[in-house]
Motif scaffolding. Structure first.
Motif, PDB file in Angstrom:
ATOM      1  N   GLU A  43       0.792  -1.267   0.186  1.00  0.00           N
ATOM      2  CA  GLU A  43       0.061   0.016   0.085  1.00  0.00           C
ATOM      3  C   GLU A  43       0.908   1.297   0.053  1.00  0.00           C
ATOM      4  O   GLU A  43       0.279   2.295  -0.506  1.00  0.00           O
ATOM      5  CB  GLU A  43      -0.830   0.005   1.229  1.00  0.00           C
ATOM      6  CG  GLU A  43      -1.894  -0.957   1.135  1.00  0.00           C
ATOM      7  CD  GLU A  43      -1.730  -2.414   1.659  1.00  0.00           C
ATOM      8  OE1 GLU A  43      -0.485  -2.457   2.070  1.00  0.00           O
ATOM      9  OE2 GLU A  43      -2.269  -3.365   1.579  1.00  0.00           O
ATOM     10  N   CYS A  44       2.076   1.313   0.571  1.00  0.00           N
ATOM     11  CA  CYS A  44       2.804   2.571   0.653  1.00  0.00           C
ATOM     12  C   CYS A  44       4.495   2.094   0.758  1.00  0.00           C
ATOM     13  O   CYS A  44       4.686   1.038   0.689  1.00  0.00           O
ATOM     14  CB  CYS A  44       2.189   3.484   1.819  1.00  0.00           C
ATOM     15  SG  CYS A  44       2.470   2.405   3.526  1.00  0.00           S
ATOM     16  N   GLU A  81       0.221  -4.310   8.252  1.00  0.00           N
ATOM     17  CA  GLU A  81      -0.139  -4.383   9.543  1.00  0.00           C
ATOM     18  C   GLU A  81       1.292  -3.820  10.401  1.00  0.00           C
ATOM     19  O   GLU A  81       1.285  -3.150  11.471  1.00  0.00           O
ATOM     20  CB  GLU A  81      -0.388  -5.693   9.942  1.00  0.00           C
ATOM     21  CG  GLU A  81      -1.576  -6.129   9.435  1.00  0.00           C
ATOM     22  CD  GLU A  81      -1.605  -6.562   7.792  1.00  0.00           C
ATOM     23  OE1 GLU A  81      -2.576  -6.744   7.462  1.00  0.00           O
ATOM     24  OE2 GLU A  81      -0.501  -6.922   7.493  1.00  0.00           O
ATOM     25  N   LYS A  82       2.576  -4.195   9.850  1.00  0.00           N
ATOM     26  CA  LYS A  82       3.948  -3.975  10.472  1.00  0.00           C
ATOM     27  C   LYS A  82       3.908  -2.391  10.372  1.00  0.00           C
ATOM     28  O   LYS A  82       4.366  -1.639  11.282  1.00  0.00           O
ATOM     29  CB  LYS A  82       4.696  -4.694  10.135  1.00  0.00           C
ATOM     30  CG  LYS A  82       6.034  -4.133  10.781  1.00  0.00           C
ATOM     31  CD  LYS A  82       7.256  -5.065  10.421  1.00  0.00           C
ATOM     32  CE  LYS A  82       8.737  -4.744  11.241  1.00  0.00           C
ATOM     33  NZ  LYS A  82       9.580  -5.847  11.099  1.00  0.00           N
ATOM     34  N   VAL A  83       3.570  -1.947   9.103  1.00  0.00           N
ATOM     35  CA  VAL A  83       3.833  -0.387   8.998  1.00  0.00           C
ATOM     36  C   VAL A  83       3.189   0.377   9.873  1.00  0.00           C
ATOM     37  O   VAL A  83       3.318   1.306  10.514  1.00  0.00           O
ATOM     38  CB  VAL A  83       3.422   0.158   7.471  1.00  0.00           C
ATOM     39  CG1 VAL A  83       3.554   1.426   7.331  1.00  0.00           C
ATOM     40  CG2 VAL A  83       4.402  -0.717   6.550  1.00  0.00           C
ATOM     41  N   GLN A  84       1.799  -0.091  10.060  1.00  0.00           N
ATOM     42  CA  GLN A  84       0.770   0.658  11.098  1.00  0.00           C
ATOM     43  C   GLN A  84       1.254   0.715  12.254  1.00  0.00           C
ATOM     44  O   GLN A  84       1.118   1.503  13.151  1.00  0.00           O
ATOM     45  CB  GLN A  84      -0.646   0.186  10.971  1.00  0.00           C
ATOM     46  CG  GLN A  84      -1.712   0.966  11.551  1.00  0.00           C
ATOM     47  CD  GLN A  84      -1.681   2.517  11.084  1.00  0.00           C
ATOM     48  OE1 GLN A  84      -1.987   2.317   9.755  1.00  0.00           O
ATOM     49  NE2 GLN A  84      -1.294   3.360  11.899  1.00  0.00           N
ATOM     50  N   ARG A  85       1.763  -0.725  12.731  1.00  0.00           N
ATOM     51  CA  ARG A  85       2.384  -0.838  14.319  1.00  0.00           C
ATOM     52  C   ARG A  85       3.243   0.018  14.360  1.00  0.00           C
ATOM     53  O   ARG A  85       3.366   0.864  15.564  1.00  0.00           O
ATOM     54  CB  ARG A  85       2.683  -2.118  14.464  1.00  0.00           C
ATOM     55  CG  ARG A  85       1.292  -3.236  14.766  1.00  0.00           C
ATOM     56  CD  ARG A  85       1.708  -4.473  15.166  1.00  0.00           C
ATOM     57  NE  ARG A  85       3.109  -5.129  14.671  1.00  0.00           N
ATOM     58  CZ  ARG A  85       3.199  -6.009  13.519  1.00  0.00           C
ATOM     59  NH1 ARG A  85       1.937  -6.155  13.136  1.00  0.00           N
ATOM     60  NH2 ARG A  85       4.341  -6.497  13.132  1.00  0.00           N
ATOM     61  N   VAL A  86       4.374   0.302  13.426  1.00  0.00           N
ATOM     62  CA  VAL A  86       5.610   1.184  13.780  1.00  0.00           C
ATOM     63  C   VAL A  86       5.112   2.264  13.536  1.00  0.00           C
ATOM     64  O   VAL A  86       5.605   3.171  14.515  1.00  0.00           O
ATOM     65  CB  VAL A  86       6.516   0.743  12.592  1.00  0.00           C
ATOM     66  CG1 VAL A  86       7.840   1.847  12.639  1.00  0.00           C
ATOM     67  CG2 VAL A  86       7.365  -0.770  12.636  1.00  0.00           C
ATOM     68  N   LEU A  87       4.257   2.991  12.797  1.00  0.00           N
ATOM     69  CA  LEU A  87       3.546   4.236  12.679  1.00  0.00           C
ATOM     70  C   LEU A  87       2.985   4.592  14.355  1.00  0.00           C
ATOM     71  O   LEU A  87       3.032   5.624  14.465  1.00  0.00           O
ATOM     72  CB  LEU A  87       2.701   4.558  11.582  1.00  0.00           C
ATOM     73  CG  LEU A  87       3.284   4.414  10.319  1.00  0.00           C
ATOM     74  CD1 LEU A  87       2.340   4.659   9.074  1.00  0.00           C
ATOM     75  CD2 LEU A  87       4.354   5.460  10.135  1.00  0.00           C
TER      76      LEU A  87
END
Length: 142
Positions: A43-44, A81-87
């Motif tokens: 997604e990004c 999901e990992k991107v979101q957790r880190v953000l």
């Protein structure tokens, strides 16, 4: 033409070209010995940069990581999901993230040269048009 160039507009243009969001994330990563990192997801693209350096250096770090994207270099893949957790603040090992899957010296030289060229043109044009305060605000880093 760099007379109307801004980092935000350049990133929007790249997002439209690649059909992917580019996220800029300031983090204290200097202790790892490098200043920036880039990871990708479906997604990004996520660009991490050292938050304690000067704004000129921040722009260069971001442009260097964008150059890797433009050249199609390899980097680590993270599920969204990992991107979101880190953000959201989850800690992670920058040392592992910073080790590119393809740590090619030529890739680094190419990214550095392209970042230097674009940054130089941008700063040259922007200094002519704006005061230093507007300059920092337009970079979107302050």
């Amino acid at each position: 033409d760099f007379s109307t160039f801004s980092l935000q507009d350049f990133i929007k243009h790249l997002e439209n070209m690649h059909q992917k969001k580019i996220l800029l994330v300031a983090r204290p990563i200097l202790k790892t010995g490098v200043f920036g990192a880039w990871v990708t997801s479906d997604e990004c693209e996520v660009i991490f940069y050292e938050k304690s350096v000067s704004y000129v250096h921040k722009v260069h770090i971001i442009m260097h990581e964008i150059a890797h994207i433009l050249y199609g270099h390899q980097t680590h893949y993270w599920p969204i999901e990992k991107v979101q957790r880190v953000l959201d603040g989850e800690p992670f090992d920058f040392a592992m993230t910073l080790k590119r899957q393809s740590n090619d010296v030529l890739d680094e030289k190419r990214a550095e040269l392209l970042a230097t060229m674009i940054r130089g043109k941008f700063f040259e044009s922007y200094r002519i048009r704006k005061s230093n305060n507007e300059y920092v605000i337009n970079l979107g880093l302050e």
